[in-house]
Design a protein around this motif. Structure first.
Motif, PDB file in Angstrom:
ATOM      1  N   LYS A 138     -59.319 -52.492  -7.687  1.00 59.34           N
ATOM      2  CA  LYS A 138     -59.618 -51.733  -6.473  1.00 59.34           C
ATOM      3  C   LYS A 138     -58.768 -50.473  -6.382  1.00 59.34           C
ATOM      4  O   LYS A 138     -59.271 -49.385  -6.057  1.00 59.34           O
ATOM      5  N   HIS A 139     -57.486 -50.599  -6.654  1.00 56.85           N
ATOM      6  CA  HIS A 139     -56.599 -49.437  -6.572  1.00 56.85           C
ATOM      7  C   HIS A 139     -57.015 -48.354  -7.570  1.00 56.85           C
ATOM      8  O   HIS A 139     -57.025 -47.165  -7.232  1.00 56.85           O
ATOM      9  N   LEU A 140     -57.345 -48.749  -8.777  1.00 53.86           N
ATOM     10  CA  LEU A 140     -57.748 -47.767  -9.780  1.00 53.86           C
ATOM     11  C   LEU A 140     -59.044 -47.059  -9.372  1.00 53.86           C
ATOM     12  O   LEU A 140     -59.180 -45.836  -9.530  1.00 53.86           O
ATOM     13  N   LEU A 141     -59.994 -47.806  -8.837  1.00 56.45           N
ATOM     14  CA  LEU A 141     -61.265 -47.211  -8.423  1.00 56.45           C
ATOM     15  C   LEU A 141     -61.077 -46.259  -7.242  1.00 56.45           C
ATOM     16  O   LEU A 141     -61.660 -45.168  -7.207  1.00 56.45           O
ATOM     17  N   VAL A 142     -60.267 -46.672  -6.269  1.00 56.12           N
ATOM     18  CA  VAL A 142     -60.048 -45.815  -5.101  1.00 56.12           C
ATOM     19  C   VAL A 142     -59.298 -44.548  -5.494  1.00 56.12           C
ATOM     20  O   VAL A 142     -59.635 -43.442  -5.035  1.00 56.12           O
ATOM     21  N   ILE A 143     -58.278 -44.676  -6.328  1.00 54.07           N
ATOM     22  CA  ILE A 143     -57.566 -43.484  -6.801  1.00 54.07           C
ATOM     23  C   ILE A 143     -58.524 -42.577  -7.566  1.00 54.07           C
ATOM     24  O   ILE A 143     -58.456 -41.338  -7.462  1.00 54.07           O
ATOM     25  N   GLY A 144     -59.459 -43.171  -8.326  1.00 60.74           N
ATOM     26  CA  GLY A 144     -60.471 -42.374  -9.015  1.00 60.74           C
ATOM     27  C   GLY A 144     -61.324 -41.572  -8.042  1.00 60.74           C
ATOM     28  O   GLY A 144     -61.658 -40.404  -8.302  1.00 60.74           O
ATOM     29  N   LEU A 145     -61.672 -42.163  -6.898  1.00 60.00           N
ATOM     30  CA  LEU A 145     -62.430 -41.436  -5.877  1.00 60.00           C
ATOM     31  C   LEU A 145     -61.643 -40.244  -5.357  1.00 60.00           C
ATOM     32  O   LEU A 145     -62.200 -39.158  -5.145  1.00 60.00           O
ATOM     33  N   MET A 146     -60.336 -40.446  -5.141  1.00 60.97           N
ATOM     34  CA  MET A 146     -59.501 -39.336  -4.652  1.00 60.97           C
ATOM     35  C   MET A 146     -59.495 -38.188  -5.668  1.00 60.97           C
ATOM     36  O   MET A 146     -59.621 -37.015  -5.304  1.00 60.97           O
ATOM     37  N   LEU A 147     -59.353 -38.532  -6.943  1.00 60.53           N
ATOM     38  CA  LEU A 147     -59.296 -37.503  -7.982  1.00 60.53           C
ATOM     39  C   LEU A 147     -60.626 -36.761  -8.085  1.00 60.53           C
ATOM     40  O   LEU A 147     -60.646 -35.533  -8.303  1.00 60.53           O
ATOM     41  N   LEU A 148     -61.729 -37.475  -7.932  1.00 61.85           N
ATOM     42  CA  LEU A 148     -63.041 -36.818  -7.939  1.00 61.85           C
ATOM     43  C   LEU A 148     -63.161 -35.849  -6.769  1.00 61.85           C
ATOM     44  O   LEU A 148     -63.717 -34.753  -6.912  1.00 61.85           O
ATOM     45  N   TYR A 149     -62.625 -36.242  -5.622  1.00 61.96           N
ATOM     46  CA  TYR A 149     -62.690 -35.350  -4.462  1.00 61.96           C
ATOM     47  C   TYR A 149     -61.827 -34.111  -4.675  1.00 61.96           C
ATOM     48  O   TYR A 149     -62.245 -32.993  -4.349  1.00 61.96           O
ATOM     49  N   PHE A 150     -60.629 -34.299  -5.214  1.00 59.20           N
ATOM     50  CA  PHE A 150     -59.773 -33.142  -5.466  1.00 59.20           C
ATOM     51  C   PHE A 150     -60.411 -32.203  -6.487  1.00 59.20           C
ATOM     52  O   PHE A 150     -60.288 -30.979  -6.374  1.00 59.20           O
ATOM     53  N   GLU A 151     -61.094 -32.756  -7.482  1.00 59.08           N
ATOM     54  CA  GLU A 151     -61.803 -31.910  -8.439  1.00 59.08           C
ATOM     55  C   GLU A 151     -62.901 -31.121  -7.740  1.00 59.08           C
ATOM     56  O   GLU A 151     -63.106 -29.934  -8.025  1.00 59.08           O
ATOM     57  N   GLN A 152     -63.595 -31.764  -6.816  1.00 56.45           N
ATOM     58  CA  GLN A 152     -64.636 -31.065  -6.056  1.00 56.45           C
ATOM     59  C   GLN A 152     -64.041 -29.922  -5.246  1.00 56.45           C
ATOM     60  O   GLN A 152     -64.629 -28.834  -5.149  1.00 56.45           O
ATOM     61  N   CYS A 153     -62.863 -30.153  -4.659  1.00 57.62           N
ATOM     62  CA  CYS A 153     -62.194 -29.096  -3.891  1.00 57.62           C
ATOM     63  C   CYS A 153     -61.875 -27.895  -4.779  1.00 57.62           C
ATOM     64  O   CYS A 153     -61.948 -26.737  -4.335  1.00 57.62           O
ATOM     65  N   LEU A 154     -61.501 -28.154  -6.029  1.00 63.02           N
ATOM     66  CA  LEU A 154     -61.147 -27.064  -6.940  1.00 63.02           C
ATOM     67  C   LEU A 154     -62.359 -26.227  -7.344  1.00 63.02           C
ATOM     68  O   LEU A 154     -62.196 -25.084  -7.781  1.00 63.02           O
TER      69      LEU A 154
END
Length: 235
Positions: A138-154
């Motif tokens: 769960k932690h790895l998947l949720v952190i993956g969601l955060m990273l995808l969002y930060f990539e979208q912001c960039l």
């Protein structure tokens, strides 16, 4: 020099205060839920779930001496709430597979709880149930969601500071919390009982920071931010 028992008492009080701070985003989000976009409304309901399940867990531990199964239910519910919030936030062509990922995660979690980790025995025999592989996944998947969002912001041009964007504030809080708890999960066998109290109090402070950031996000979310413009970054 303070007596060790006094220090432990103060640490316990601090931990309870940090846990009780969940009331801040619950009250703030519920007050303004009608003005919030769908992704933030989902997170308001996630906070309500945390409050309800945390209260029930405390009651079960006090009344029955056994709250096994409650925290494991939170693992699954939490993943669905956060996944749904980012389903309505991320603009990925393959986000339609998010529900399937949620179903697979739930199936793996139930298999882990009952077939590998012995949750049923812990419930019926009032045993201590330790963290499982589901927590790590769960932690790895949720952190993956955060990273995808930060990539979208960039990849977007925003006419405002990112700190004025509610979902960016939420993502920073989630990344801080889940990365901290992930490190604690991986190093749990190296932590002694005396140090463990201090570590878990520190984790409570991280929980407090998450609750404060969620509260700020719900306050910011009352007014939708200007639309972002997608751009293609050179490779």
């Amino acid at each position: 020099m303070p007596h060790p028992s006094n220090i432990m008492y103060l640490l316990k009080v601090l931990f309870l205060v940090c846990q009780s701070s969940i009331l801040l985003p619950v009250v703030t989000g519920w007050m303004w839920r009608q003005q919030l976009p769908r992704n933030l409304r989902i997170l308001v309901y996630c906070c309500l779930m945390w409050l309800a399940m945390m209260s029930f867990s405390e009651y079960a531990g006090w009344a029955w001496g056994n709250n096994n199964g409650i925290n494991q239910s939170v693992e699954i519910l939490e993943f669905w709430f956060i996944g749904a919030a980012y389903y309505h936030t991320l603009r990925l062509p393959w986000r339609r597979y998010f529900p399937l990922i949620g179903v697979v995660f739930t199936a793996l979690a139930l298999f882990d709880f009952f077939a590998i980790s012995g949750l049923w025995q812990a419930i019926t025999q009032t045993l201590i149930f330790n963290d499982t592989y589901t927590t790590l996944l769960k932690h790895l998947l949720v952190i993956g969601l955060m990273l995808l969002y930060f990539e979208q912001c960039l990849t977007e041009l925003r006419p405002m500071s990112l700190w004025q964007d509610a979902m960016f504030v939420v993502s920073v809080g989630f990344l801080l919390f889940y990365s901290s708890t992930l490190m604690l999960f991986l190093a749990r066998h190296l932590i002694t009982a005396s140090v463990g109290r201090i570590v878990y109090t520190g984790l409570g402070v991280v929980n407090l920071v998450l609750h404060l950031l969620l509260t700020r996000a719900f306050w910011l979310g009352r007014h939708p931010p200007p639309a972002a413009v997608g751009v293609v970054l050179p490779r």
